[in-house]
Each structure stands twice: as structure tokens, then as C-alpha cells.
Design a protein around this motif. Structure first.
Motif, mmCIF file in Angstrom:
data_model
loop_
_atom_site.group_PDB
_atom_site.id
_atom_site.type_symbol
_atom_site.label_atom_id
_atom_site.label_comp_id
_atom_site.label_asym_id
_atom_site.label_seq_id
_atom_site.Cartn_x
_atom_site.Cartn_y
_atom_site.Cartn_z
ATOM 1 N N LEU A 191 -4.551 12.470 -8.434
ATOM 2 C CA LEU A 191 -4.904 13.881 -8.569
ATOM 3 C C LEU A 191 -5.663 14.142 -9.870
ATOM 4 N N ASP A 192 -5.197 13.528 -10.942
ATOM 5 C CA ASP A 192 -5.855 13.709 -12.235
ATOM 6 C C ASP A 192 -7.274 13.147 -12.226
ATOM 7 N N ASP A 193 -7.514 12.189 -11.328
ATOM 8 C CA ASP A 193 -8.844 11.590 -11.198
ATOM 9 C C ASP A 193 -9.710 12.351 -10.192
ATOM 10 N N GLY A 194 -9.192 13.461 -9.677
ATOM 11 C CA GLY A 194 -9.961 14.276 -8.749
ATOM 12 C C GLY A 194 -9.928 13.787 -7.317
ATOM 13 N N ARG A 195 -9.008 12.901 -6.977
ATOM 14 C CA ARG A 195 -8.926 12.346 -5.622
ATOM 15 C C ARG A 195 -7.962 13.154 -4.754
ATOM 16 N N ILE A 196 -8.029 12.879 -3.452
ATOM 17 C CA ILE A 196 -7.120 13.489 -2.474
ATOM 18 C C ILE A 196 -6.218 12.388 -1.917
ATOM 19 N N PRO A 197 -4.967 12.290 -2.339
ATOM 20 C CA PRO A 197 -4.063 11.275 -1.798
ATOM 21 C C PRO A 197 -3.707 11.585 -0.342
ATOM 22 N N VAL A 198 -3.755 10.565 0.498
ATOM 23 C CA VAL A 198 -3.369 10.679 1.909
ATOM 24 C C VAL A 198 -2.248 9.675 2.132
ATOM 25 N N ILE A 199 -1.051 10.151 2.425
ATOM 26 C CA ILE A 199 0.150 9.319 2.340
ATOM 27 C C ILE A 199 0.849 9.206 3.684
ATOM 28 N N SER A 200 1.085 7.965 4.108
ATOM 29 C CA SER A 200 1.840 7.686 5.332
ATOM 30 C C SER A 200 3.330 7.727 5.023
ATOM 31 N N SER A 201 4.102 8.298 5.944
ATOM 32 C CA SER A 201 5.533 8.522 5.700
ATOM 33 C C SER A 201 6.360 7.265 6.000
ATOM 34 N N ILE A 202 6.124 6.245 5.201
ATOM 35 C CA ILE A 202 6.897 5.009 5.236
ATOM 36 C C ILE A 202 7.484 4.820 3.847
ATOM 37 N N ALA A 203 8.746 4.417 3.746
ATOM 38 C CA ALA A 203 9.397 4.248 2.445
ATOM 39 C C ALA A 203 9.945 2.839 2.284
ATOM 40 N N ARG A 204 9.963 2.366 1.061
ATOM 41 C CA ARG A 204 10.588 1.074 0.768
ATOM 42 C C ARG A 204 12.100 1.231 0.796
ATOM 43 N N SER A 205 12.781 0.142 1.061
ATOM 44 C CA SER A 205 14.241 0.167 1.087
ATOM 45 C C SER A 205 14.796 0.138 -0.325
ATOM 46 N N SER A 206 15.880 0.860 -0.546
ATOM 47 C CA SER A 206 16.550 0.838 -1.848
ATOM 48 C C SER A 206 17.400 -0.406 -2.025
ATOM 49 N N ASP A 207 17.597 -1.152 -0.946
ATOM 50 C CA ASP A 207 18.379 -2.388 -0.980
ATOM 51 C C ASP A 207 17.439 -3.537 -1.340
ATOM 52 N N ALA A 208 17.654 -4.174 -2.487
ATOM 53 C CA ALA A 208 16.740 -5.207 -2.981
ATOM 54 C C ALA A 208 16.614 -6.367 -1.996
ATOM 55 N N GLU A 209 17.729 -6.798 -1.416
ATOM 56 C CA GLU A 209 17.688 -7.913 -0.465
ATOM 57 C C GLU A 209 16.926 -7.506 0.799
ATOM 58 N N ASP A 210 17.170 -6.282 1.262
ATOM 59 C CA ASP A 210 16.480 -5.761 2.437
ATOM 60 C C ASP A 210 14.988 -5.621 2.158
ATOM 61 N N ALA A 211 14.645 -5.133 0.962
ATOM 62 C CA ALA A 211 13.256 -4.882 0.611
ATOM 63 C C ALA A 211 12.438 -6.158 0.530
ATOM 64 N N ALA A 212 13.097 -7.291 0.362
ATOM 65 C CA ALA A 212 12.384 -8.566 0.248
ATOM 66 C C ALA A 212 12.119 -9.208 1.601
ATOM 67 N N SER A 213 12.486 -8.530 2.681
ATOM 68 C CA SER A 213 12.425 -9.155 3.998
ATOM 69 C C SER A 213 11.259 -8.657 4.857
ATOM 70 N N GLY A 214 10.156 -8.306 4.213
ATOM 71 C CA GLY A 214 8.964 -7.948 4.981
ATOM 72 C C GLY A 214 9.077 -6.571 5.605
ATOM 73 N N ALA A 215 8.620 -6.457 6.849
ATOM 74 C CA ALA A 215 8.596 -5.153 7.521
ATOM 75 C C ALA A 215 9.988 -4.568 7.651
ATOM 76 N N SER A 216 11.007 -5.422 7.750
ATOM 77 C CA SER A 216 12.366 -4.903 7.863
ATOM 78 C C SER A 216 12.849 -4.285 6.561
ATOM 79 N N GLY A 217 12.071 -4.454 5.487
ATOM 80 C CA GLY A 217 12.426 -3.871 4.199
ATOM 81 C C GLY A 217 11.838 -2.492 3.988
ATOM 82 N N VAL A 218 11.331 -1.882 5.049
ATOM 83 C CA VAL A 218 10.791 -0.531 4.941
ATOM 84 C C VAL A 218 11.429 0.363 6.001
ATOM 85 N N PHE A 219 11.308 1.649 5.793
ATOM 86 C CA PHE A 219 11.903 2.607 6.712
ATOM 87 C C PHE A 219 10.859 3.592 7.226
#
Length: 309
Positions: free
Chosen positions: A168-196
Motif C-alpha cells: 500500500l505504501d508503494d501505491g500498489r493494490i494487494p489482491v489476496i486469496s483466502s488461504i492461511a498457513r497452519s499455526s502448527d509447525a509440524e503441519d505447516a511443513a507438510s506442503g499443501a496439508s500445511g495450509v487451510f
């Protein structure tokens, strides 16, 4: 003597009507949840992109958060995978999560970024995974008082808006997909299964609060929040957080995440939250820059914003 009739005069009047709103919103962040028919109708998509670019050139700081329910369902169908919903949420198996990720970040987001960038090098796509923007934990559906496992569906636990602020400070328009990383470190290291897979209404509301946005705007396929649906199609134009909270238990299931998102936003620093009809071309501009506005606006209980009526 007669005054020459200028055909552009109505345009000048429209611009002058927008002046107080341009002044009020200049430099302010607006988070827009892109969804409903506006996502699948070509003319509405282009009108939406024009509105967002207009906001940017008018001195506002727009952020777009999107889901992609129809596109995800279509791709699952092509792959022979079942689309199942429980408690109003998509049951997201690890296989379905791969599809969700691919469709949101690789199809819906890229198309929207492309439409915005037809007007200049403005839009930048990212997902909630990027720069730890959104962190989530597993969400369970509540069905008749029973806790039900619906797979890789997440509930946001943390937002780190630093990357979005930098864009935003650079004058851009962020476009964000509603996918989140897992808060579980072990889960987050497992590829697609590490996202929600995260509900886009919920994600937009959480991001609006974290950014200290002026406004959250949620595009949907209805005119707003109805006074007494289905007995009446009268739309509530304005209500407070407390008034909305009292209505939540009786709302249709499809409106619940949208209105919960609005409630969360205004109770966490966002000045106004609005549900507007995305089936109307240029509905964003109509809502922000006209006296009448459209849709339903939610304000904090102690709202003192000039013009928030």
C-alpha cells in the motif's frame, strides 16, 4: 442572452457530489471482499476492477480479498471430486485443498490481477500464506450442537499485515486469496496439508481490523440485510454493532459469515462495514461516493463519524 447548454454539466455535478467523500476517505484503507455474481459475470468483473482502480487514483488505499466458491466447485467436478458442505462450510479434504489452492491463487487471483493491471502496474497478488500474512488453526463445524470435522478449513488466529502495508505504501493494490498457513509447525511443513481454506468474508474482516481500515466492504448477491426476509424486501440501511448482534441468530446461513465479519470489523477498530449488492455495476462507487449509497452499513455502537447515516 442565453447560456450555452453544456452536455457535460451532469458529470460535473456528480463529481462535486463526490467531493466530501473524496476528502473524507483520502489516504484511508478500504478492504473489499470480492465475491458472488461479481466473480463470474464478465461485465461485473470489469466494472469491479474499474471501481477499485478509481479508488486508488482518487487517493484511497484499496485491498481486495477474494474467495472462489463457484470456480472451486467447477474444478472439483471436472476432477471427479465431490463438493460437500456442512454447516455452510466446504468440507476440504487434503485433495480438495490442493484444488482450492490452485484455483484461488492460480486462476481467480491471476484473472483479477490482470483486469486491474489493464489500467496500469498496480495490482500485486498474494495469498494468506505469503509473509505469514494469515495464520490459522483447524476449524470445526457446529452442527446441531455437535463438533464436526470438515477437513482443511481454518480459523484465523493471527494476522501479520506488514507485507500488505508495504504494498500500500508503494501505491500498489494487494489482491489476496483466502488461504492461511497452519499455526502448527509440524503441519505447516507438510506442503499443501500445511495450509487451510479460510472463509473469505472472515479473512477480509480480520485483515481490515489488522490494517486499521476505514471501511470493510463485502460484495454479495443480495441488496443488503433485509428487515424481515422473506416477508419483506426492505433493506436495513444502517445499524449498530449491538443491533446486528441481536439479529445474528435469526439470519439466513449464507449471511451469517458476512455479518459476523462486519461485526468483528467494527468492534476491532474499523469505522464502518458495508454489505452491498455486487450484482449492480459500480456498486462500490455508488456506496462510497454518493449521498444515497446502497446496501447495509454497520457502525460501532459509539459511532461519531461525520456522515455515517
Amino acid at each position: 442572452m442565453t447560456t450555452r447548454k453544456h452536455t457535460a454539466l451532469p458529470k460535473a455535478r456528480t463529481l462535486i457530489e463526490a467531493l466530501p467523500w473524496l476528502t473524507r476517505h483520502h489516504g484511508k484503507t478500504v478492504v473489499i471482499k470480492f465475491g458472488g455474481n461479481a466473480m463470474v459475470d464478465e461485465e461485473l468483473k470489469r466494472a469491479f476492477a474499474q471501481d477499485v482502480v478509481f479508488l486508488r487514483h482518487a487517493g484511497l488505499r484499496p485491498v481486495v480479498v477474494h474467495g472462489g466458491g463457484p470456480q472451486i466447485s467447477a474444478q472439483l467436478d471436472r476432477l471427479g471430486l465431490e463438493s460437500e458442505f456442512k454447516g455452510g462450510l466446504r468440507v476440504t479434504t487434503p485433495e480438495a485443498m490442493n484444488v482450492v489452492r490452485m484455483v484461488l491463487a492460480g486462476q481467480v487471483q491471476r484473472e483479477l490481477v490482470g483486469l486491474l493491471n489493464e489500467h496500469g502496474p498496480l495490482a500485486v497478488g498474494m495469498t494468506g500464506e505469503d509473509a505469514h500474512l494469515m495464520t490459522a488453526t483447524k476449524h470445526y463445524a457446529d452442527i446441531d450442537g455437535e463438533r464436526v470435522d470438515i477437513g482443511r478449513v481454518g480459523e484465523i488466529t493471527a494476522i501479520d499485515p506488514g507485507a500488505v502495508q508495504a504494498l500500500l505504501d508503494d501505491g500498489r493494490i494487494p489482491v489476496i486469496s483466502s488461504i492461511a498457513r497452519s499455526s502448527d509447525a509440524e503441519d505447516a511443513a507438510s506442503g499443501a496439508s500445511g495450509v487451510f481454506n479460510v472463509n473469505a468474508d472472515t479473512a477480509a474482516a480480520a485483515l481490515a481490523a489488522a490494517l486499521g481500515a476505514e471501511t470493510l466492504m463485502v460484495l454479495t448477491d443480495v441488496e443488503g440485510l433485509y428487515e424481515d426476509w422473506p416477508n419483506s424486501d426492505e433493506v436495513i440501511s444502517r445499524l449498530t454493532a449491538t443491533q446486528l448482534e441481536k439479529l445474528l441468530p435469526d439470519l439466513a446461513s449464507g449471511m451469517v459469515p458476512k455479518m459476523r465479519g462486519c461485526l468483528h470489523a467494527v468492534r476491532n477498530g474499523v469505522h464502518t462495514a458495508r454489505v452491498i449488492d455486487g450484482r449492480v455495476q459500480h456498486s462500490i462507487l455508488l456506496e462510497i461516493f454518493t449521498d444515497e449509497g446502497i446496501g447495509t452499513m454497520v457502525v460501532p455502537d459509539t459511532n461519531t463519524i461525520e456522515g455515517a447515516t
